[in-house]
Design an enzyme around this catalytic site. Structure first.
Site, PDB file in Angstrom:
ATOM      1  N   ASP A 183      -3.853   7.997   4.857  1.00 31.10           N
ATOM      2  CA  ASP A 183      -2.850   7.771   3.758  1.00 31.10           C
ATOM      3  C   ASP A 183      -2.059   8.773   3.429  1.00 31.10           C
ATOM      4  OD1 ASP A 183      -5.942   9.006   1.054  1.00 31.10           O
ATOM      5  OD2 ASP A 183      -4.684   9.426   2.407  1.00 31.10           O
ATOM      6  N   CYS A 229       9.842  -0.343  22.993  1.00 31.65           N
ATOM      7  CA  CYS A 229       9.620   0.649  23.131  1.00 31.65           C
ATOM      8  C   CYS A 229       8.610   1.991  23.030  1.00 31.65           C
ATOM      9  CB  CYS A 229      10.771   0.873  22.727  1.00 31.65           C
ATOM     10  SG  CYS A 229      11.373   2.161  21.353  1.00 31.65           S
ATOM     11  N   ARG A 285       0.677  -1.143   0.289  1.00 29.24           N
ATOM     12  CA  ARG A 285      -0.075   0.003   0.496  1.00 29.24           C
ATOM     13  C   ARG A 285       0.912   1.471  -0.099  1.00 29.24           C
ATOM     14  NH1 ARG A 285      -4.308  -0.584   4.366  1.00 29.24           N
ATOM     15  NH2 ARG A 285      -5.142   1.205   3.847  1.00 29.24           N
ATOM     16  N   GLY A 317     -17.425  11.641   1.685  1.00 25.17           N
ATOM     17  CA  GLY A 317     -16.053   9.762   0.928  1.00 25.17           C
ATOM     18  C   GLY A 317     -16.755   8.725   1.637  1.00 25.17           C
ATOM     19  N   HIS A 335      -7.627   6.713  12.746  1.00 33.27           N
ATOM     20  CA  HIS A 335      -6.985   5.405  12.598  1.00 33.27           C
ATOM     21  C   HIS A 335      -5.388   5.931  12.174  1.00 33.27           C
ATOM     22  CE1 HIS A 335     -11.326   4.505  11.602  1.00 33.27           C
ATOM     23  NE2 HIS A 335     -10.952   4.584  12.241  1.00 33.27           N
ATOM     24  N   CYS A 385       6.947   1.196  17.562  1.00 37.39           N
ATOM     25  CA  CYS A 385       8.094   0.096  17.938  1.00 37.39           C
ATOM     26  C   CYS A 385       7.510  -0.783  18.773  1.00 37.39           C
ATOM     27  CB  CYS A 385       8.673   0.503  18.707  1.00 37.39           C
ATOM     28  SG  CYS A 385      10.285  -1.075  19.604  1.00 37.39           S
ATOM     29  N   ASN A 438     -21.050  11.735  -1.199  1.00 35.07           N
ATOM     30  CA  ASN A 438     -20.665  11.041  -1.041  1.00 35.07           C
ATOM     31  C   ASN A 438     -21.180  10.705  -3.065  1.00 35.07           C
ATOM     32  OD1 ASN A 438     -20.683   7.779  -2.081  1.00 35.07           O
ATOM     33  ND2 ASN A 438     -20.585   8.293   0.757  1.00 35.07           N
ATOM     34  N   SER A 466     -18.069   5.139   3.655  1.00 33.97           N
ATOM     35  CA  SER A 466     -19.373   4.655   3.680  1.00 33.97           C
ATOM     36  C   SER A 466     -20.378   4.401   4.661  1.00 33.97           C
ATOM     37  CB  SER A 466     -19.242   3.084   3.259  1.00 33.97           C
ATOM     38  OG  SER A 466     -18.281   2.476   4.221  1.00 33.97           O
ATOM     39  N   ALA A 517     -16.339  13.598  -4.885  1.00 35.29           N
ATOM     40  CA  ALA A 517     -16.376  14.694  -4.253  1.00 35.29           C
ATOM     41  C   ALA A 517     -15.186  15.957  -4.736  1.00 35.29           C
ATOM     42  CB  ALA A 517     -14.896  13.944  -3.199  1.00 35.29           C
TER      43      ALA A 517
HETATM   44  C1  BV8 Z   1     -12.927   0.094  17.890  1.00 32.53           C
HETATM   45  C2  BV8 Z   1      -6.772   1.734   9.830  1.00 32.53           C
HETATM   46  C3  BV8 Z   1     -13.521  -0.961  20.279  1.00 32.53           C
HETATM   47  C4  BV8 Z   1      -6.637  -0.076   9.128  1.00 32.53           C
HETATM   48  C5  BV8 Z   1      -9.265   1.658   9.464  1.00 32.53           C
HETATM   49  C6  BV8 Z   1     -16.407  -7.292  15.605  1.00 32.53           C
HETATM   50  C7  BV8 Z   1     -15.230  -7.318  16.121  1.00 32.53           C
HETATM   51  C8  BV8 Z   1     -13.945  -6.688  16.171  1.00 32.53           C
HETATM   52  C9  BV8 Z   1     -14.579  -5.284  16.534  1.00 32.53           C
HETATM   53  C10 BV8 Z   1     -15.765  -5.092  15.468  1.00 32.53           C
HETATM   54  C11 BV8 Z   1     -16.497  -5.884  15.600  1.00 32.53           C
HETATM   55  N1  BV8 Z   1     -17.447  -5.563  14.899  1.00 32.53           N
HETATM   56  C12 BV8 Z   1     -17.223  -4.139  14.915  1.00 32.53           C
HETATM   57  C13 BV8 Z   1     -16.601  -4.216  15.108  1.00 32.53           C
HETATM   58  C14 BV8 Z   1     -16.456  -2.311  15.286  1.00 32.53           C
HETATM   59  C15 BV8 Z   1     -14.812  -2.418  14.546  1.00 32.53           C
HETATM   60  C16 BV8 Z   1     -15.771  -2.112  13.291  1.00 32.53           C
HETATM   61  O1  BV8 Z   1     -16.667  -0.914  12.925  1.00 32.53           O
HETATM   62  N2  BV8 Z   1     -15.829  -3.027  12.390  1.00 32.53           N
HETATM   63  C17 BV8 Z   1     -16.999  -2.737  10.675  1.00 32.53           C
HETATM   64  C18 BV8 Z   1     -15.818  -3.826   9.786  1.00 32.53           C
HETATM   65  C19 BV8 Z   1     -18.150  -3.067  11.161  1.00 32.53           C
HETATM   66  N3  BV8 Z   1     -14.741  -0.520  14.817  1.00 32.53           N
HETATM   67  C20 BV8 Z   1     -13.290  -1.597  14.882  1.00 32.53           C
HETATM   68  O2  BV8 Z   1     -12.752  -2.775  15.721  1.00 32.53           O
HETATM   69  C21 BV8 Z   1     -12.152  -0.311  15.273  1.00 32.53           C
HETATM   70  N4  BV8 Z   1     -11.882  -0.187  17.304  1.00 32.53           N
HETATM   71  O3  BV8 Z   1     -14.238  -0.132  17.987  1.00 32.53           O
HETATM   72  O4  BV8 Z   1     -12.354  -0.622  19.440  1.00 32.53           O
HETATM   73  C22 BV8 Z   1     -13.515  -1.954  20.144  1.00 32.53           C
HETATM   74  C23 BV8 Z   1     -12.170  -2.896  20.478  1.00 32.53           C
HETATM   75  C24 BV8 Z   1     -12.155  -4.770  20.217  1.00 32.53           C
HETATM   76  C25 BV8 Z   1     -13.773  -4.929  19.882  1.00 32.53           C
HETATM   77  C26 BV8 Z   1     -14.991  -4.249  19.587  1.00 32.53           C
HETATM   78  C27 BV8 Z   1     -14.712  -3.030  19.583  1.00 32.53           C
HETATM   79  C28 BV8 Z   1     -10.995   0.453  15.392  1.00 32.53           C
HETATM   80  C29 BV8 Z   1     -11.322   0.510  13.624  1.00 32.53           C
HETATM   81  C30 BV8 Z   1     -10.845   1.258  12.601  1.00 32.53           C
HETATM   82  C31 BV8 Z   1      -9.645   0.142  11.721  1.00 32.53           C
HETATM   83  N5  BV8 Z   1      -8.610   0.608  10.893  1.00 32.53           N
HETATM   84  N6  BV8 Z   1      -8.507   1.239   8.711  1.00 32.53           N
HETATM   85  C32 BV8 Z   1      -6.146   0.316   8.077  1.00 32.53           C
HETATM   86  O5  BV8 Z   1      -6.505   1.074   6.945  1.00 32.53           O
HETATM   87  O6  BV8 Z   1      -5.004  -0.429   6.917  1.00 32.53           O
HETATM   88  S1  BV8 Z   1     -10.833   1.308   8.882  1.00 32.53           S
HETATM   89  C33 BV8 Z   1     -10.466   1.283   7.070  1.00 32.53           C
HETATM   90  O7  BV8 Z   1     -11.875   0.987   6.931  1.00 32.53           O
HETATM   91  C34 BV8 Z   1     -11.040   3.061   6.987  1.00 32.53           C
HETATM   92  O8  BV8 Z   1      -9.766   3.837   7.652  1.00 32.53           O
HETATM   93  C35 BV8 Z   1     -12.133   3.717   7.007  1.00 32.53           C
HETATM   94  O9  BV8 Z   1     -12.543   4.243   8.605  1.00 32.53           O
HETATM   95  C36 BV8 Z   1     -13.091   2.420   6.789  1.00 32.53           C
HETATM   96  C37 BV8 Z   1     -13.071   2.286   5.538  1.00 32.53           C
HETATM   97  O10 BV8 Z   1     -14.021   3.085   5.389  1.00 32.53           O
HETATM   98  P1  BV8 Z   1     -14.558   4.057   4.500  1.00 32.53           P
HETATM   99  O11 BV8 Z   1     -13.467   5.217   4.413  1.00 32.53           O
HETATM  100  O12 BV8 Z   1     -15.482   5.023   4.453  1.00 32.53           O
HETATM  101  O13 BV8 Z   1     -13.736   2.993   2.533  1.00 32.53           O
HETATM  102  P2  BV8 Z   1     -15.044   2.708   2.139  1.00 32.53           P
HETATM  103  O14 BV8 Z   1     -14.310   2.199   0.795  1.00 32.53           O
HETATM  104  O15 BV8 Z   1     -16.407   1.993   2.906  1.00 32.53           O
HETATM  105  O16 BV8 Z   1     -16.647   3.735   1.292  1.00 32.53           O
HETATM  106  C38 BV8 Z   1     -15.578   4.631   0.274  1.00 32.53           C
HETATM  107  C39 BV8 Z   1     -17.525   5.471   0.331  1.00 32.53           C
HETATM  108  O17 BV8 Z   1     -16.452   7.097  -0.437  1.00 32.53           O
HETATM  109  C40 BV8 Z   1     -17.979   5.183  -0.740  1.00 32.53           C
HETATM  110  O18 BV8 Z   1     -19.461   5.036   0.631  1.00 32.53           O
HETATM  111  C41 BV8 Z   1     -18.178   6.024  -1.559  1.00 32.53           C
HETATM  112  O19 BV8 Z   1     -19.411   5.272  -2.065  1.00 32.53           O
HETATM  113  C42 BV8 Z   1     -17.739   6.611  -1.789  1.00 32.53           C
HETATM  114  N7  BV8 Z   1     -16.855   7.360  -2.678  1.00 32.53           N
HETATM  115  C43 BV8 Z   1     -16.531   6.559  -3.849  1.00 32.53           C
HETATM  116  N8  BV8 Z   1     -15.653   7.521  -4.983  1.00 32.53           N
HETATM  117  C44 BV8 Z   1     -15.936   8.857  -4.247  1.00 32.53           C
HETATM  118  C45 BV8 Z   1     -16.731   8.838  -3.127  1.00 32.53           C
HETATM  119  N9  BV8 Z   1     -17.121  10.042  -2.422  1.00 32.53           N
HETATM  120  C46 BV8 Z   1     -17.208  10.798  -2.788  1.00 32.53           C
HETATM  121  N10 BV8 Z   1     -16.852  11.221  -4.390  1.00 32.53           N
HETATM  122  C47 BV8 Z   1     -15.491  10.059  -4.496  1.00 32.53           C
HETATM  123  N11 BV8 Z   1     -15.298  10.150  -5.886  1.00 32.53           N
HETATM  124 ZN    ZN Z   2      11.695   0.091  20.094  1.00 36.35          ZN
END
Ligand code: BV8
Ligand code: ZN
Length: 244
Positions: free
Chosen positions: A105, A131, A71, A188, A120, A128, A214, A190, A232
């Site tokens: 990004d 540490c 990535r 932008g 995020h 690390c 969106n 979901s 966007a």
């Molecule tokens: C948490 C960094 C407390 C990493 C990301 C079961 C087990 C464990 C957890 C969960 C569970 N069920 C639910 C959860 C909670 C979980 C969650 O929400 N899961 C989802 C899948 C249901 N959340 C977490 O785990 C969070 N922590 O809750 O802690 C906890 C602790 C333990 C247990 C439970 C709870 C942490 C979440 C953070 C994850 N890290 N990113 C990496 O990227 O490598 S998330 C990553 O995905 C992004 O950062 C972003 O947040 C997400 C993607 O979403 P979008 O940005 O919306 O992107 P997407 O592609 O989906 O949509 C794009 C949109 O743009 C679309 O609508 C499209 O129409 C639109 N679009 C496209 N082109 C355009 C446009 N709009 C305008 N113009 C355009 N040109």
């Molecule tokens: Zn270290």
């Protein structure tokens, strides 16, 4: 989206006191960054939701690092698009404006935004596992298992994985900005990943006017006051840039 909606939102923006903007992968799509759920979606090739987890890193750090190195290489040549630039330009003109992003990004920073809450984390930052030190490292030739020069432990991407808590201070700053806002733009995203996806409803509960930008409706759209459908890169500059 009718032009009257755009004009109405433009005038609300001019009247608003405290603006908060939340962005997701869609704002970077026109820069060439694959979104998570789109046709070329990131999740497709890699089932990233299985790789962006502490368990996956525990089980196979080499595979997780392969995913993030891929990535980083993909992102390195990409540049901010007019939507990122319009938000950076707005920050120069408005001090009561907070930008919250789910994106890792770094394109908002590259566009010139400075007051950003990166919910995020950031793919260009490493942390690390030993540490805890955090540093920016943009090298594209990281070794398969990069280790900390201070303590020898494994570096990990300084991002929030699924199942991990967000940094409490970062989350508190986001809640504070949303609770103080009288206008929120959600661009932008979901609206599927928590807790980011609940910020719009929180703003609404606190009496803010909430508008979504969106390509299509999302599961959150019905809770908001307005939905502008379009890219966007087209809509955000039309909304934010001063009238010519
Ligand atoms: C948490 C960094 C407390 C990493 C990301 C079961 C087990 C464990 C957890 C969960 C569970 N069920 C639910 C959860 C909670 C979980 C969650 O929400 N899961 C989802 C899948 C249901 N959340 C977490 O785990 C969070 N922590 O809750 O802690 C906890 C602790 C333990 C247990 C439970 C709870 C942490 C979440 C953070 C994850 N890290 N990113 C990496 O990227 O490598 S998330 C990553 O995905 C992004 O950062 C972003 O947040 C997400 C993607 O979403 P979008 O940005 O919306 O992107 P997407 O592609 O989906 O949509 C794009 C949109 O743009 C679309 O609508 C499209 O129409 C639109 N679009 C496209 N082109 C355009 C446009 N709009 C305008 N113009 C355009 N040109
Ligand atoms: Zn270290």
């Amino acid at each position: 989206m009718s032009d009257p909606d755009l004009q109405m939102l433009r005038s609300r923006l001019q009247q608003s006191q405290d603006l908060v903007v939340l962005t997701g992968a869609g704002i970077s799509a026109e820069s060439g960054v694959p979104t998570f759920r789109g046709q070329d979606g990131l999740w497709r090739q890699y089932r990233a939701v299985d790789l962006a987890t502490p368990e996956a890193f525990q089980r196979d750090p080499g595979l997780v690092w392969e995913f993030y190195r891929w990535r980083r290489r993909l992102l390195a040549p990409l540049r901010p698009n007019p939507a990122h630039l319009a938000l950076a330009n707005l920050e120069e003109r408005r001090h009561r404006f907070t930008l919250i992003t789910q994106n890792i990004d770094g394109l908002h920073t590259l566009a010139g935004s400075r007051r950003i809450i990166e919910l995020h984390g950031n793919i260009w930052h490493l942390r690390c596992t030993g540490c805890g030190q955090v540093r920016e490292d943009r090298r594209l030739d990281l070794p398969p298992l990069p280790t900390c020069d201070a303590c020898g432990a494994l570096w990990r991407p300084h991002v929030v994985w699924f199942g991990e808590m967000l940094d409490p201070a970062v989350l508190a700053a986001a809640y504070a900005a949303v609770e103080a806002s009288d206008l929120m733009l959600i661009i932008g995203t979901s609206g599927l990943v928590q807790p980011a996806a609940s910020l719009g409803r929180l703003a609404k509960q606190r009496g803010a006017f909430v508008a979504e930008i969106n390509l299509e409706p999302t599961p959150q759209t019905d809770f908001y006051d307005l939905a502008l459908q379009g890219k966007a890169g087209d809509l955000v500059p039309q909304l934010l840039l001063p009238a010519r």
